[in-house]
Enzyme design. Structure first.
Site, mmCIF file in Angstrom:
data_model
loop_
_atom_site.group_PDB
_atom_site.id
_atom_site.type_symbol
_atom_site.label_atom_id
_atom_site.label_comp_id
_atom_site.label_asym_id
_atom_site.label_seq_id
_atom_site.Cartn_x
_atom_site.Cartn_y
_atom_site.Cartn_z
ATOM 1 N N CYS A 55 -6.477 6.140 3.341
ATOM 2 C CA CYS A 55 -7.884 5.415 2.742
ATOM 3 C C CYS A 55 -7.748 4.059 3.408
ATOM 4 C CB CYS A 55 -7.590 5.054 1.100
ATOM 5 S SG CYS A 55 -7.582 6.726 0.166
ATOM 6 N N GLU A 57 -8.412 1.310 2.179
ATOM 7 C CA GLU A 57 -7.697 -0.028 1.544
ATOM 8 C C GLU A 57 -6.282 -0.114 1.976
ATOM 9 O OE1 GLU A 57 -9.787 2.487 0.051
ATOM 10 O OE2 GLU A 57 -9.993 1.707 -1.796
#
Ligand code: THU
Length: 134
Positions: A55, A57
């Site tokens: 991901c 993030e």
């Protein structure tokens, strides 16, 4: 939102354009800023063994930490969504541990909607590797 919040959201949106999301078709970008003003960006990167994908993030936070960035004051995330993106559960744990005091700026695809949160409201009672604190 301050001008620097707006800049960070724009950096997350730019990073979204660098996603490698050929399997899901879902692009995400992230940008973190440290207390001394350093910015690290991330995008989701997918590989053919889907579970090995990462991901946006976590890419941004791991980049920051591996370059010595520690005191993260804000994290912007932009997703290819109509409403502000809602980070996945795995990222919530990582944000909660690596950026506990960060302001989270969660944006939609064009940056027209930004929701502000903090790590503890996205993840109540996150996991501690400490038998006394759990
Ligand atoms: N994804 C992120 O990058 N961040 C999130 O918070 C949610 C999901 C990515 C993972 C995968 O590459 C794609 O979006 C679809 O799940």
């Amino acid at each position: 939102m301050t001008e620097s919040d707006r800049d960070l959201v724009e950096k997350a949106r730019e990073a979204m354009g660098r996603a490698k999301a050929d399997y899901s078709g879902f692009s995400v970008g992230a940008a973190v800023i440290t207390a001394d003003g350093r910015v690290f960006t991330g995008a989701n990167i997918e590989v053919s063994v889907f579970g090995l994908s990462m991901c946006a993030e976590r890419v941004a936070l791991f980049k920051a930490y591996s370059e010595g960035g520690r005191d993260i004051v804000a994290l912007a995330v932009a997703g290819s969504t109509a409403r502000p993106i809602s980070p996945c559960g795995a990222c919530r744990q990582v944000i909660w541990e690596l950026a506990p005091d960060a302001r989270l700026l969660l944006a939609n695809r064009d940056g027209s909607a930004v929701a502000e949160h903090n790590p503890a409201d996205l993840l109540p009672r996150g996991f501690f590797l400490d038998t006394d604190r759990n």
